[in-house]
Motif scaffolding. Sequence first.
Motif, PDB file in Angstrom:
ATOM      1  N   VAL A 289       0.830  -1.212   0.000  1.00 39.60           N
ATOM      2  CA  VAL A 289       0.000   0.000   0.000  1.00 39.60           C
ATOM      3  C   VAL A 289       0.861   1.257   0.000  1.00 39.60           C
ATOM      4  CG1 VAL A 289      -0.355   0.295   2.507  1.00 39.60           C
ATOM      5  CG2 VAL A 289      -2.150   0.977   0.914  1.00 39.60           C
ATOM      6  N   ARG A 290       2.030   1.205   0.612  1.00 43.62           N
ATOM      7  CA  ARG A 290       2.914   2.373   0.594  1.00 43.62           C
ATOM      8  C   ARG A 290       3.479   2.612  -0.807  1.00 43.62           C
ATOM      9  NH1 ARG A 290       7.488   2.393   4.339  1.00 43.62           N
ATOM     10  NH2 ARG A 290       7.689   0.234   3.730  1.00 43.62           N
ATOM     11  N   MET A 291       3.681   1.557  -1.566  1.00 42.68           N
ATOM     12  CA  MET A 291       4.242   1.699  -2.908  1.00 42.68           C
ATOM     13  C   MET A 291       3.182   1.984  -3.969  1.00 42.68           C
ATOM     14  SD  MET A 291       7.316  -1.060  -3.252  1.00 42.68           S
ATOM     15  CE  MET A 291       6.676  -2.435  -2.329  1.00 42.68           C
TER      16      MET A 291
ATOM     17  N   GLY B  15      -0.508   2.341  -3.314  1.00 47.51           N
ATOM     18  CA  GLY B  15      -1.843   2.752  -2.897  1.00 47.51           C
ATOM     19  C   GLY B  15      -2.682   1.502  -2.659  1.00 47.51           C
ATOM     20  N   GLY B  16      -3.980   1.625  -2.863  1.00 46.31           N
ATOM     21  CA  GLY B  16      -4.846   0.456  -2.673  1.00 46.31           C
ATOM     22  C   GLY B  16      -4.459  -0.675  -3.605  1.00 46.31           C
ATOM     23  N   VAL B  17      -4.555  -1.878  -3.114  1.00 44.07           N
ATOM     24  CA  VAL B  17      -4.189  -3.070  -3.878  1.00 44.07           C
ATOM     25  C   VAL B  17      -5.317  -4.089  -3.758  1.00 44.07           C
ATOM     26  CG1 VAL B  17      -1.694  -2.743  -3.610  1.00 44.07           C
ATOM     27  CG2 VAL B  17      -2.954  -4.045  -1.900  1.00 44.07           C
ATOM     28  N   PRO B  18      -5.354  -5.088  -4.629  1.00 46.30           N
ATOM     29  CA  PRO B  18      -6.352  -6.144  -4.461  1.00 46.30           C
ATOM     30  C   PRO B  18      -6.124  -6.861  -3.128  1.00 46.30           C
ATOM     31  CG  PRO B  18      -5.396  -6.230  -6.661  1.00 46.30           C
ATOM     32  CD  PRO B  18      -4.581  -5.252  -5.861  1.00 46.30           C
ATOM     33  N   LEU B  19      -7.159  -6.932  -2.327  1.00 48.25           N
ATOM     34  CA  LEU B  19      -7.056  -7.597  -1.025  1.00 48.25           C
ATOM     35  C   LEU B  19      -7.557  -9.026  -1.128  1.00 48.25           C
ATOM     36  CD1 LEU B  19      -8.368  -4.923   1.503  1.00 48.25           C
ATOM     37  CD2 LEU B  19      -6.074  -5.872   1.372  1.00 48.25           C
ATOM     38  N   ARG B  20      -6.725  -9.949  -0.759  1.00 53.48           N
ATOM     39  CA  ARG B  20      -7.117 -11.357  -0.741  1.00 53.48           C
ATOM     40  C   ARG B  20      -7.016 -11.824   0.704  1.00 53.48           C
ATOM     41  NH1 ARG B  20      -9.173 -14.423  -4.325  1.00 53.48           N
ATOM     42  NH2 ARG B  20      -7.873 -13.624  -5.982  1.00 53.48           N
ATOM     43  N   THR B  21      -8.143 -12.185   1.299  1.00 53.95           N
ATOM     44  CA  THR B  21      -8.146 -12.632   2.693  1.00 53.95           C
ATOM     45  C   THR B  21      -8.691 -14.044   2.861  1.00 53.95           C
ATOM     46  OG1 THR B  21     -10.302 -11.618   3.088  1.00 53.95           O
ATOM     47  CG2 THR B  21      -8.351 -10.281   3.605  1.00 53.95           C
TER      48      THR B  21
ATOM     49  N   SER C 155      -8.688  -2.604  -4.057  1.00 54.68           N
ATOM     50  CA  SER C 155      -9.253  -1.929  -2.894  1.00 54.68           C
ATOM     51  C   SER C 155      -8.653  -0.536  -2.773  1.00 54.68           C
ATOM     52  CB  SER C 155      -8.951  -2.723  -1.621  1.00 54.68           C
ATOM     53  OG  SER C 155      -9.491  -4.019  -1.721  1.00 54.68           O
ATOM     54  N   THR C 156      -9.281   0.308  -1.998  1.00 53.04           N
ATOM     55  CA  THR C 156      -8.727   1.634  -1.756  1.00 53.04           C
ATOM     56  C   THR C 156      -7.610   1.536  -0.721  1.00 53.04           C
ATOM     57  OG1 THR C 156     -10.222   2.139   0.073  1.00 53.04           O
ATOM     58  CG2 THR C 156     -11.004   2.683  -2.166  1.00 53.04           C
ATOM     59  N   SER C 157      -6.828   2.589  -0.599  1.00 55.08           N
ATOM     60  CA  SER C 157      -5.787   2.633   0.441  1.00 55.08           C
ATOM     61  C   SER C 157      -6.415   2.503   1.818  1.00 55.08           C
ATOM     62  CB  SER C 157      -4.996   3.937   0.354  1.00 55.08           C
ATOM     63  OG  SER C 157      -4.211   3.959  -0.800  1.00 55.08           O
ATOM     64  N   ASP C 158      -7.542   3.184   2.044  1.00 55.59           N
ATOM     65  CA  ASP C 158      -8.221   3.106   3.346  1.00 55.59           C
ATOM     66  C   ASP C 158      -8.655   1.687   3.664  1.00 55.59           C
ATOM     67  OD1 ASP C 158      -7.865   5.812   3.792  1.00 55.59           O
ATOM     68  OD2 ASP C 158      -9.894   6.365   3.142  1.00 55.59           O
TER      69      ASP C 158
ATOM     70  N   LYS D 214       0.811   3.352  12.118  1.00 52.29           N
ATOM     71  CA  LYS D 214       0.233   4.576  12.678  1.00 52.29           C
ATOM     72  C   LYS D 214       0.994   5.815  12.201  1.00 52.29           C
ATOM     73  CE  LYS D 214      -3.076   2.491  14.493  1.00 52.29           C
ATOM     74  NZ  LYS D 214      -4.341   2.553  13.740  1.00 52.29           N
ATOM     75  N   LEU D 215       2.290   5.698  11.972  1.00 54.50           N
ATOM     76  CA  LEU D 215       3.040   6.811  11.386  1.00 54.50           C
ATOM     77  C   LEU D 215       2.523   7.120   9.981  1.00 54.50           C
ATOM     78  CD1 LEU D 215       6.742   6.105  12.433  1.00 54.50           C
ATOM     79  CD2 LEU D 215       5.286   7.986  13.207  1.00 54.50           C
ATOM     80  N   GLU D 216       2.295   6.087   9.183  1.00 54.32           N
ATOM     81  CA  GLU D 216       1.766   6.281   7.827  1.00 54.32           C
ATOM     82  C   GLU D 216       0.377   6.924   7.871  1.00 54.32           C
ATOM     83  OE1 GLU D 216       2.972   5.752   4.625  1.00 54.32           O
ATOM     84  OE2 GLU D 216       4.910   5.419   5.579  1.00 54.32           O
ATOM     85  N   GLU D 217      -0.397   6.562   8.884  1.00 49.03           N
ATOM     86  CA  GLU D 217      -1.753   7.106   9.030  1.00 49.03           C
ATOM     87  C   GLU D 217      -1.752   8.453   9.756  1.00 49.03           C
ATOM     88  OE1 GLU D 217      -4.501   3.132   9.155  1.00 49.03           O
ATOM     89  OE2 GLU D 217      -3.468   3.642  11.013  1.00 49.03           O
ATOM     90  N   GLN D 218      -0.562   8.936  10.084  1.00 48.96           N
ATOM     91  CA  GLN D 218      -0.354  10.214  10.764  1.00 48.96           C
ATOM     92  C   GLN D 218      -1.037  10.278  12.130  1.00 48.96           C
ATOM     93  OE1 GLN D 218      -1.172  13.447   8.040  1.00 48.96           O
ATOM     94  NE2 GLN D 218       0.351  12.718   6.592  1.00 48.96           N
ATOM     95  N   GLU D 219      -1.069   9.147  12.794  1.00 46.59           N
ATOM     96  CA  GLU D 219      -1.567   9.074  14.176  1.00 46.59           C
ATOM     97  C   GLU D 219      -0.332   9.076  15.083  1.00 46.59           C
ATOM     98  OE1 GLU D 219      -4.609   6.152  14.981  1.00 46.59           O
ATOM     99  OE2 GLU D 219      -5.311   6.248  12.899  1.00 46.59           O
ATOM    100  N   TRP D 220       0.252  10.262  15.230  1.00 42.88           N
ATOM    101  CA  TRP D 220       1.559  10.426  15.857  1.00 42.88           C
ATOM    102  C   TRP D 220       1.609   9.923  17.290  1.00 42.88           C
ATOM    103  CZ3 TRP D 220       3.460  11.073  11.426  1.00 42.88           C
ATOM    104  CH2 TRP D 220       2.964  11.988  10.501  1.00 42.88           C
TER     105      TRP D 220
END
Length: 167
Positions: free
Chosen positions: A28-30, A32-38, A54-57, A98-104
Amino acid sequence: IDGVPEDLKNRIKGEMLFVRAYCYFNLVRMYGGVPLRTVPVASASNDDIFIGRSTSDQTFLQINKDLTEAAQLLEGRGAGNSILANEAAVLGLQARVKLEEQEWFVAAELATKVIGEFGYTLDENYSAIFDETSASEEIIFQIDFINDDDVNTIANWLLEAGRYEAA
């Protein structure tokens, strides 16, 4: 699998959830959203293979879900073997997420917990963290490479038996 103790099943499931979260975090950092397989792929049909992006979120939501479950399954499995996912590795990855999500503040709390509760310290000799023959108190999680693996080109850059340039 019958006959496998519940504790072992939980440890393995926690480790696999960590690995999936780690992989999706890098993706996701490279991209953005990617296909999610769970869920496992049932066949080689187009419907099973070609899934939407999928979206990044949504991707971060899945990463956080996997890490929350992994933290519960690996609770009490603190520092130790850095090639296995453990509680410290999960908390460390949660801090990076959390750093990526800016939840410092959440990131700082998680990182402080890893440093304070699991005894990690910085090695005085930087090159020691690349020493294949001894463990480092600095490494929270690492992927070990095999020297004699002819197809493992990344090991060539990391190991002393190779070019050793990363060290």
